[in-house]
Design a protein around this motif. Structure first.
Motif, PDB file in Angstrom:
ATOM      1  N   SER A  51       0.836  -1.204   0.000  1.00 51.84           N
ATOM      2  CA  SER A  51       0.000   0.000   0.000  1.00 51.84           C
ATOM      3  C   SER A  51       0.868   1.250   0.000  1.00 51.84           C
ATOM      4  N   TYR A  52       1.968   1.216   0.725  1.00 49.64           N
ATOM      5  CA  TYR A  52       2.868   2.373   0.737  1.00 49.64           C
ATOM      6  C   TYR A  52       3.618   2.510  -0.580  1.00 49.64           C
ATOM      7  N   ALA A  53       3.968   1.393  -1.200  1.00 47.89           N
ATOM      8  CA  ALA A  53       4.629   1.473  -2.501  1.00 47.89           C
ATOM      9  C   ALA A  53       3.705   2.119  -3.531  1.00 47.89           C
ATOM     10  N   ALA A  68       0.320   2.265 -11.219  1.00 50.14           N
ATOM     11  CA  ALA A  68       0.723   2.050  -9.831  1.00 50.14           C
ATOM     12  C   ALA A  68       0.386   0.639  -9.351  1.00 50.14           C
ATOM     13  N   LEU A  69      -0.699   0.048  -9.862  1.00 54.66           N
ATOM     14  CA  LEU A  69      -1.076  -1.301  -9.435  1.00 54.66           C
ATOM     15  C   LEU A  69       0.000  -2.331  -9.788  1.00 54.66           C
ATOM     16  N   ALA A  75       6.906  -4.377  -6.534  1.00 51.31           N
ATOM     17  CA  ALA A  75       7.549  -4.110  -5.244  1.00 51.31           C
ATOM     18  C   ALA A  75       7.258  -5.230  -4.252  1.00 51.31           C
ATOM     19  N   GLY A  76       6.003  -5.683  -4.215  1.00 51.49           N
ATOM     20  CA  GLY A  76       5.656  -6.789  -3.327  1.00 51.49           C
ATOM     21  C   GLY A  76       6.389  -8.065  -3.675  1.00 51.49           C
ATOM     22  N   LEU A 209      -2.872  -2.005  -1.608  1.00 49.86           N
ATOM     23  CA  LEU A 209      -3.131  -0.752  -2.316  1.00 49.86           C
ATOM     24  C   LEU A 209      -4.627  -0.556  -2.552  1.00 49.86           C
ATOM     25  N   LEU A 210      -5.327  -1.623  -2.934  1.00 52.04           N
ATOM     26  CA  LEU A 210      -6.762  -1.497  -3.209  1.00 52.04           C
ATOM     27  C   LEU A 210      -7.546  -1.156  -1.943  1.00 52.04           C
TER      28      LEU A 210
END
Length: 259
Positions: A51-53, A68-69, A75-76, A209-210
């Protein structure tokens, strides 16, 4: 239609939206458990870091949501590979509790790193999508809700296709079924486990993120609750089965919303 029934339908829609995201987190936990026979207690921290990424890509680099998704997913995946390589693989031949405790430690380290880099203060997202809602009979659905459900379904379908059609997916399933037999036929079990960690962490990052977009709120302390919800969804669906765990995520989302 009565107001009570309208409210019931509205909360059902909200539950399906949340449940679709919980399904991604549950699928990641089930994937790692199936491949490595390990409950990854760092999964909630990866969810939070994802979520921060995504927040960093959107607010600091100006990336659109559609970019971004996958950026958060990458990143994850990198974080998942690091956890597998540094915290799990060295203890693969140790007592069963050793890698489990190592994932708890990895999650604590990741939580602290996020607090150091981004501060302990919660963050919010700028407006990314129109605020208007679509009317479907007696139910209204927001644009963001549709995006969340579509992204979750796309990730879930991509995972299921990868597991069933790709060479890496077959290796993961073989390692999950019988690691020793898989080694005898040439499957690189360690690589299959690393791939499972990467895929699971990518799903967790997208879910983080979602959910952050849904509530417009992210915090370094959100990983613990996310990890517990993902684990609960896995238990509901049956730990180790990806489709069943995803169904458990939907049930959990509906129960939370209706409750």
């Amino acid at each position: 239609m009565s107001p009570a029934l309208q409210q019931l339908l509205g909360q059902t829609v909200n539950g399906l939206v949340l449940g679709s995201v919980y399904s991604l987190a549950a699928a990641g936990l089930a994937l790692v458990f199936g491949a490595a026979r390990l409950v990854n207690f760092a999964h909630g921290s990866v969810y939070m870091a994802g979520s921060y990424a995504g927040w960093f890509l959107i607010t600091r680099l100006g990336w659109p949501l559609w970019a971004a998704l996958p950026g958060a997913a990458c990143a994850g995946a990198l974080i998942g590979l690091a956890i597998e390589r540094l915290a799990v693989r060295p203890f693969r031949r140790s007592a069963r509790i050793a890698p489990l405790l190592a994932t708890i430690g990895a999650g604590m380290v990741l939580d602290s790193l996020v607090e150091i880099v981004f501060s302990p203060n919660p963050q919010s997202f700028p407006p990314l999508l129109p605020a208007r809602r679509l009317r479907l009979g007696a139910v209204s659905i927001g644009i963001l809700d549709l995006v969340i459900v579509a992204a979750s379904l796309a990730c879930a379908l991509a995972l299921l296709v990868l597991l069933s059609r790709s060479r890496a997916g077959r290796a993961i399933r073989a390692a999950a079924q019988d690691p020793e037999a898989a080694r005898l036929v040439g499957v690189r079990v360690d690589e299959a486990g690393a791939t499972a960690f990467a895929l699971a962490s990518a799903l967790g990052a997208v879910a983080g993120l979602l959910v952050g977009l849904y509530y417009n709120f992210i915090s370094p302390s959100s990983g613990l609750q996310a990890g517990l919800k993902g684990f609960a969804a896995c238990v509901l669906g049956g730990l180790g089965g990806v489709p069943a765990s995803m169904a458990g995520g939907l049930v959990l989302g509906l129960a939370e919303s209706l409750g």
